[in-house]
Write a protein that holds these residues in place. Structure first.
Motif, PDB file in Angstrom:
ATOM      1  N   UNK A  60      42.683   7.985  51.848  1.00 11.16           N
ATOM      2  CA  UNK A  60      42.961   9.373  51.507  1.00 11.16           C
ATOM      3  C   UNK A  60      41.664  10.065  51.082  1.00 11.16           C
ATOM      4  N   UNK A  61      41.716  11.371  51.017  1.00 13.50           N
ATOM      5  CA  UNK A  61      40.483  12.085  50.674  1.00 13.50           C
ATOM      6  C   UNK A  61      39.940  11.654  49.319  1.00 13.50           C
ATOM      7  N   UNK A  62      40.803  11.253  48.431  1.00 16.17           N
ATOM      8  CA  UNK A  62      40.373  10.897  47.085  1.00 16.17           C
ATOM      9  C   UNK A  62      39.395   9.723  47.087  1.00 16.17           C
ATOM     10  N   UNK A  63      39.443   8.909  48.125  1.00 19.07           N
ATOM     11  CA  UNK A  63      38.523   7.787  48.184  1.00 19.07           C
ATOM     12  C   UNK A  63      37.143   8.213  48.635  1.00 19.07           C
ATOM     13  N   UNK A  64      37.137   9.202  49.519  1.00 13.28           N
ATOM     14  CA  UNK A  64      35.869   9.574  50.132  1.00 13.28           C
ATOM     15  C   UNK A  64      35.129  10.642  49.334  1.00 13.28           C
ATOM     16  N   UNK A  65      35.864  11.625  48.902  1.00 22.01           N
ATOM     17  CA  UNK A  65      35.267  12.699  48.106  1.00 22.01           C
ATOM     18  C   UNK A  65      34.194  13.463  48.863  1.00 22.01           C
ATOM     19  N   UNK A  66      34.341  13.608  50.136  1.00 23.31           N
ATOM     20  CA  UNK A  66      33.340  14.376  50.867  1.00 23.31           C
ATOM     21  C   UNK A  66      33.955  15.692  51.342  1.00 23.31           C
ATOM     22  N   UNK A  67      33.107  16.676  51.407  1.00 24.04           N
ATOM     23  CA  UNK A  67      33.567  18.037  51.682  1.00 24.04           C
ATOM     24  C   UNK A  67      32.593  18.679  52.672  1.00 24.04           C
ATOM     25  N   UNK A  68      33.135  19.449  53.594  1.00 25.29           N
ATOM     26  CA  UNK A  68      32.262  20.152  54.543  1.00 25.29           C
ATOM     27  C   UNK A  68      32.488  21.645  54.380  1.00 25.29           C
ATOM     28  N   UNK A  69      31.609  22.322  53.667  1.00 24.09           N
ATOM     29  CA  UNK A  69      31.798  23.766  53.532  1.00 24.09           C
ATOM     30  C   UNK A  69      31.519  24.472  54.843  1.00 24.09           C
ATOM     31  N   UNK A  70      32.256  25.550  55.070  1.00 25.74           N
ATOM     32  CA  UNK A  70      32.168  26.197  56.373  1.00 25.74           C
ATOM     33  C   UNK A  70      31.008  27.180  56.469  1.00 25.74           C
ATOM     34  N   UNK A  71      30.416  27.483  55.336  1.00 27.46           N
ATOM     35  CA  UNK A  71      29.337  28.470  55.381  1.00 27.46           C
ATOM     36  C   UNK A  71      28.139  27.872  56.106  1.00 27.46           C
ATOM     37  N   UNK A  72      27.611  28.543  57.089  1.00 25.67           N
ATOM     38  CA  UNK A  72      26.473  27.969  57.823  1.00 25.67           C
ATOM     39  C   UNK A  72      25.151  28.232  57.096  1.00 25.67           C
ATOM     40  N   UNK A  73      24.203  27.362  57.369  1.00 25.38           N
ATOM     41  CA  UNK A  73      22.893  27.529  56.759  1.00 25.38           C
ATOM     42  C   UNK A  73      22.101  28.551  57.562  1.00 25.38           C
TER      43      UNK A  73
END
Lengths: 434, 339
Positions: free
Chosen positions: A207-220
């Motif tokens: 589940x996400x709780x194990x990974x804790x990774x996030x991909x924000x959609x705002x581009x650089x």
């Protein structure tokens, strides 16, 4: 003319394949009639255009076979039912596409790239945003493909067989496309994607709780050649780069917060929860000191600046005041003078006007008697230069004069003849008794 | 109702043998959790397993069932076991040493190893051996060359892939300009740029980062609240790494600014991927960055350029002379007409 060319090309295709539905043939012929009625005939350029059309048709066929229009097949099938309505629209849209030969080729190539991207992304389940935007751009060509659906249906079976190979070739091509933007990377993309898939599979059930990774959609917003986003910040522009990083990270935090809420993981740390920190208290104290120091520096600079300004202004104000004062004094004196004159004349002729004047002058303090005597005396005594200036300077004789030096150290000054207390008391006593 | 009870019985039976093998203290916990589970619909069971259990197990130790000998006491629930061996080579300078120390504080699931002298077989062999000995499934090795350049090796032992990075622009946590602070052992939120979902090699690196830099849930050294963000960005063909502390927004100012703020903790560095290998510290090459210029080469280039100045000047002089000779006005026959 364009319409005419298009319809002739379609007719040729029908002959080649021999599987055009009657409906379509009839429609094209009807369209042809309309076109002939409307347009003027220029035979020679028509032939040239026909040649171009042949080349184009071949190119299109190849593209279709390579499977770049897969997405559109699905769409085309959906639109098949409402084909009758769309035909007129098709013609118009195709006209737009066909205007210039060169532009068309370039557009096709560009669309190819984008379409390959589409297929790849469909397979790798990437963000949908990109797909949607690119699909809208290809609406023209989508409608163009409607008429070629039966051909595509035939070819689809062929495509399915060779799909895997083509996908991988597309992948490698696409890597190159992507990497051309980034520079040349030497990737073994098959093995790379296989390894990635293996790693992802190991964590597939997490589940996400194990990974804790996030991909924000705002581009650089860092300068790339083909990005449409307005601001292109140079990567070496430190301040703005860090600001961009900060913004993206902040968005990530928001995403994580919501996800944690869903997963039931507490996010915010309560004030009374004490734990060992990564940086020791000593370190934080030093950080605090530095911050205070920097603040002080800033304040000092600001203070100095304000002091300077204030000094300037106060000097101005002071000089103004003095001028004001002098003016008022002058006015006062003038008034007194006038009164004196008037008073003297009013009192009659017996009095000596001069005496009055002298008396009044005295009262005024002799403003006109030249420079301040006190000032001059002080200058004479303590000032430099002038007749007696020479006598205030050292010459070898005066320097070597040791008369003032007393090794005994009774510091009474150079010419002081004052004895010490004991001696003075003794003399006083003697005087008293005597 | 009956159906539910049946389910409960079934599940209880399946769980009990496992629970009995473990300590008796925690036997009640799984039954409670199962009760909670049964109330939830089946579909979400798997997804919620972690969530439900986490609330109760945050302070407990993590259960797991891997083939490797577990380091913590397991409780019959599947948990992510990660151990990272962090080591460096000899000849490492102060800055890199501090960076490694900072990484050790950021990664609570690490195992420290003394400086490694690469044997005759090279680093890879030595690292895999030591990792096998210490039972670590990932490795982080900082290699320092010429006391100037640092290369960071990251990889999974066993069959895992490994990456070699060139590290640059290092700012450690000691720098007084990085003012943030966070709990030791708090799980970081890993933030990836959207490029990490697009490019092939970045997808692989993302998985590695999640394993190594992400604290496994329920680790004994892990703390419950979320304090830190570790952000990875892809720009200029390099990976930029930043660590931020999350500060909560004031409840009074909630209406104005719902967002909190971030303060940078450090360390911050830039990773330039050099190559990715299929196996640990070697194997088939999956990715090679041809845009990477090794620092040795770049220094050599600069020195060459400096040497070029004399040669360039001489050549320029030659050319100048040549041009002067060539540029001669042709004789005009009409010159002699007028005197």
């Amino acid at each position: 003319m364009a319409k005419k060319n298009k319809t002739s090309k379609a007719a040729k295709k029908a002959e080649k394949k021999g599987q055009r539905k009657e409906k379509e043939v009839k429609k094209t012929s009807s369209v042809l009639e309309e076109v002939e009625a409307m347009s003027s005939s220029d035979e020679e350029p028509l032939e040239q255009n026909n040649k171009n059309w042949n080349a184009k048709a071949k190119a299109l066929k190849e593209m279709i076979e390579s499977g770049s229009y897969d997405k559109l097949v699905a769409k085309g099938k959906a639109e098949k039912d409402s084909k009758d309505d769309n035909d007129d629209d098709d013609d118009e849209s195709i006209e737009e596409v066909v205007l210039d030969d060169e532009e068309d080729n370039q557009k096709n190539k560009g669309n190819n790239k984008r379409k390959r991207k589409n297929t790849k992304e469909a397979e790798t389940k990437d963000s949908d945003g990109q797909e949607h935007s690119e699909e809208s751009e290809q609406s023209d060509e989508e409608e163009m493909e409607d008429e070629e659906d039966p051909e595509e249906q035939q070819q689809k079976s062929k495509r399915d067989q060779t799909e895997e190979e083509e996908i991988e070739s597309e992948n490698s091509e696409e890597e190159e496309d992507n990497d051309d933007e980034h520079g040349v990377f030497d990737t073994n993309s098959k093995a790379l994607s296989a390894k990635t898939a293996q790693l992802q599979a190991e964590k597939g059930t997490f589940p996400w709780a194990e990974r804790f990774d996030v991909v924000p959609s705002e581009p650089l917003p860092f300068g790339k050649a083909d990005e449409d986003t307005g601001n292109k910040i140079d990567i070496h522009d430190d301040l703005n780069r860090e600001v961009a990083f900060y913004d993206v990270a902040l968005e990530a935090v928001q995403l994580a917060r919501t996800k944690c809420k869903q997963a039931g993981i507490p996010f915010a740390r309560p004030d009374d929860f004490f734990a060992e920190m990564v940086k020791t208290d000593d370190h934080m104290a030093r950080v605090k000191d530095r911050l205070i120091f920097e603040n002080k520096k800033i304040e000092a600079v600001a203070q100095r600046k304000s002091n300077k300004e204030q000094k300037l202004r106060s000097k101005e104000a002071h000089s103004n005041k003095i001028a004001e004062k002098a003016r008022r004094k002058k006015d006062n004196m003038n008034f007194v003078d006038d009164w004196a004159k008037g008073a003297a004349s009013n009192r009659g002729g017996k009095y000596n006007d001069q005496d009055d004047q002298v008396y009044l002058r005295k009262m005024q303090g002799r403003d006109n008697n030249g420079p301040n005597k006190k000032r001059m005396a002080a200058n004479k005594k303590y000032g430099f230069g002038g007749k007696r200036g020479r006598f205030k300077q050292n010459d070898p004789k005066s320097m070597n004069d040791m008369s003032g030096f007393n090794p005994k150290g009774n510091f009474g000054g150079m010419g002081s003849k004052r004895h010490g207390k004991r001696a003075r008391d003794a003399t006083r006593k003697r005087q008293k008794t005597s | 109702m009956m159906g539910k009870n049946k389910k409960k019985d079934k599940q209880v039976k399946s769980k009990r043998p496992k629970a009995e093998t473990e300590e008796t203290e925690e036997e009640d916990v799984p039954s409670q959790e199962e009760a909670m589970k049964n109330e939830e619909p089946e579909e979400e069971e798997q997804a919620d397993e972690g969530a439900v259990s986490s609330e109760e197990e945050e302070e407990e130790e993590e259960p797991e069932s891997p083939p490797v000998v577990p380091s913590f006491i397991s409780d019959g629930k599947y948990r992510n076991k990660q151990r990272c061996l962090i080591s460096c080579s000899r000849g490492i300078t102060a800055r890199f040493r501090h960076l490694l120390e900072d990484l050790r504080t950021c990664i609570p699931h690490h195992k420290k190893e003394a400086k490694l002298d690469p044997g005759p077989d090279g680093i890879g062999r030595a690292m895999t051996d030591i990792a096998a000995m210490r039972e670590c499934n990932s490795v982080l090795f900082l290699e320092c060359r010429k006391r100037q350049d640092a290369y960071l090796w990251m990889g999974k032992t066993g069959t895992g892939p490994s990456v070699k990075f060139h590290v640059s622009n290092i700012h450690t946590m000691d720098e007084l300009k990085l003012t943030g602070n966070c709990m030791r052992g708090s799980r970081p939120v890993l933030s990836f740029d959207e490029s990490f979902t697009r490019l092939g090699h970045l997808k692989l690196l993302r998985e590695l980062f999640v394993d190594i830099f992400g604290t496994p849930r329920g680790h004994p050294k892990a703390k419950p609240f979320v304090d830190r963000v570790m952000a990875f960005y892809y720009a200029d063909k390099k990976i930029w790494v930043r660590n931020y502390q999350i500060t909560e927004p004031d409840p009074q100012q909630l209406k104005q600014d719902d967002k909190g703020s971030l303060v940078e903790i450090g360390p911050r560095f830039v990773l330039n991927p050099v190559c990715i290998f299929h196996g640990s510290f070697g194997g088939q090459s999956l990715f090679r960055n041809s845009a990477f210029v090794s620092p040795n080469n770049s220094r050599a280039e600069m020195r060459k350029l400096k040497g070029q100045s004399y040669v360039a000047r001489k050549e320029a002089q030659k050319k100048h002379k040549q041009r002067q000779e060539e540029m001669v006005l042709p004789e005009d026959p009409l010159d002699s007409v007028f005197r």
